[in-house]
Design an enzyme around this catalytic site. Structure first.
Site, PDB file in Angstrom:
ATOM      1  CB  SER A   1      -0.909   0.003   1.233  1.00 30.62           C
ATOM      2  OG  SER A   1      -0.131   0.192   2.412  1.00 30.62           O
TER       3      SER A   1
ATOM      4  CG  ASP B   1      -3.492  -3.302  -2.088  1.00 31.87           C
ATOM      5  OD1 ASP B   1      -4.309  -3.484  -3.007  1.00 31.87           O
ATOM      6  OD2 ASP B   1      -3.715  -3.577  -0.894  1.00 31.87           O
ATOM      7  CG  HIS B   2      -6.532  -0.086  -2.497  1.00 34.69           C
ATOM      8  ND1 HIS B   2      -7.820   0.068  -2.978  1.00 34.69           N
ATOM      9  CD2 HIS B   2      -6.491  -1.294  -1.888  1.00 34.69           C
ATOM     10  CE1 HIS B   2      -8.540  -0.997  -2.640  1.00 34.69           C
ATOM     11  NE2 HIS B   2      -7.753  -1.832  -1.992  1.00 34.69           N
TER      12      HIS B   2
ATOM     13  N   GLY C   1      -9.692 -10.588   1.799  1.00 30.37           N
ATOM     14  CA  GLY C   1      -9.768 -12.047   1.854  1.00 30.37           C
ATOM     15  C   GLY C   1      -9.729 -12.638   3.250  1.00 30.37           C
TER      16      GLY C   1
ATOM     17  CG  ASN D   1      -5.865  -8.279  -2.760  1.00 29.52           C
ATOM     18  OD1 ASN D   1      -5.518  -9.062  -3.636  1.00 29.52           O
ATOM     19  ND2 ASN D   1      -5.988  -6.987  -2.971  1.00 29.52           N
TER      20      ASN D   1
ATOM     21  CB  THR E   1      -6.894  -8.139   8.336  1.00 31.07           C
ATOM     22  OG1 THR E   1      -7.177  -6.918   7.641  1.00 31.07           O
ATOM     23  CG2 THR E   1      -7.352  -8.017   9.773  1.00 31.07           C
TER      24      THR E   1
END
Length: 284
Positions: free
Chosen positions: A50, A85-86, A210, A230, A233
């Site tokens: 990220s 990512d993003h 995910g 993905n 967490t």
């Protein structure tokens, strides 16, 4: 093995009925754990970065050099993609490409549809010229991603078709009920919409958020064309649990290796489990 784009690994995954995991990296130990797990399982793997994590680790160039250094030290043989990512803008995606990322996600899903297409097309043009794959998003994935909090808004199937035709992206992340971060209650994914979008788009689909999705839902998603899942967490929770236990038990410990090494093993075990669940084990 050199870093590769996601394109071929996702096409192969979709054709053969499995998914490749994107596991976000947050520091050295995360990267070590994921690379080791992928090599042991002989699985292709995607290292997600990220913008916030990239900044935390010293910038995109530092991240790429760390990954390359570890792959050389570990003699990594499986395909590895390093993926933004993003990505929030064309400029950030360009920065990642220029630093050596082999894949980028442009997330212009919060813009009006036509503007999303315009920004995504610009990213695709630049990325493809450098052999870099591109992921785009439609709709809104719920939860908290690096401080960006959003509610769930399903992707529109017809917009998905138009996006693919207009931009030449390599994979599509349609928001269909998943969330970033832990789920509160049972996940409720839109499989009907997923099937329709998969048929209209004709591209590998991506499932964000995910962590915490039941295996039966993972398997159904894969059967409907999802080829990239993905996870972040779950690894964060596993690592933090181990660190907390060690520090609670030993108030005198101060060498970070005493708690970061066990945390790394916890991440690795989680990634191995996900690789097997997604069906990518022994596919490299």
């Amino acid at each position: 093995m050199a870093l590769v784009s996601m394109k071929e690994m996702l096409i192969t995954a979709k054709e053969n009925g499995y998914a490749v995991g994107q596991f976000n990296i947050n520091n050295l130990e995360w990267t070590q754990a994921i690379l080791q797990a992928a090599e042991e399982e002989k699985s292709p793997v995607i290292l997600g970065v990220s913008e916030g994590a990239g900044k935390y680790m010293g910038g995109f160039v530092a991240v790429v050099q760390m990954v390359k250094g570890l792959m050389e030290s570990y003699k990594t043989t499986v395909p590895v993609a390093i993926h933004l990512d993003h990505g929030s803008s064309f400029e950030k995606c360009k920065e990642a490409v220029d630093a050596g990322f082999t894949s980028v996600m442009i997330d212009a899903s919060h813009h009006p549809f036509e503007e999303n297409i315009e920004i995504t097309s610009k990213v695709v043009e630049y990325a493809h010229a450098h052999g870099v794959s591109v992921e785009a998003e439609l709709g809104t994935v719920g939860g908290d991603e690096d401080g960006v909090i959003g509610g769930i808004m399903y992707a529109d199937p017809e917009e998905c078709r138009k996006m693919v035709e207009a931009t030449s992206i390599d994979c599509l992340a349609p928001a269909l009920g998943s969330v970033h971060g832990p789920y509160h209650g049972e996940p409720n994914l839109g499989f009907k919409e997923m099937e329709e979008i998969s048929g209209l788009a004709g591209l590998p689909l991506v499932l964000h958020g995910g962590t915490g999705i039941p295996t039966k839902d993972i398997q159904r998603s894969i059967s409907l064309g999802t080829a990239k899942i993905n996870v972040n967490t779950e690894n964060q929770i596993a690592a933090t649990k181990v660190i907390r236990e060690i520090l609670d038990k030993d108030k005198e410990v101060y060498d970070p290796r005493k708690f970061l090494a066990p945390a790394r093993e916890a991440i690795k075990a989680t990634v191995v489990g996900k690789i097997r669940e997604f069906g990518s084990s022994q596919k490299a």
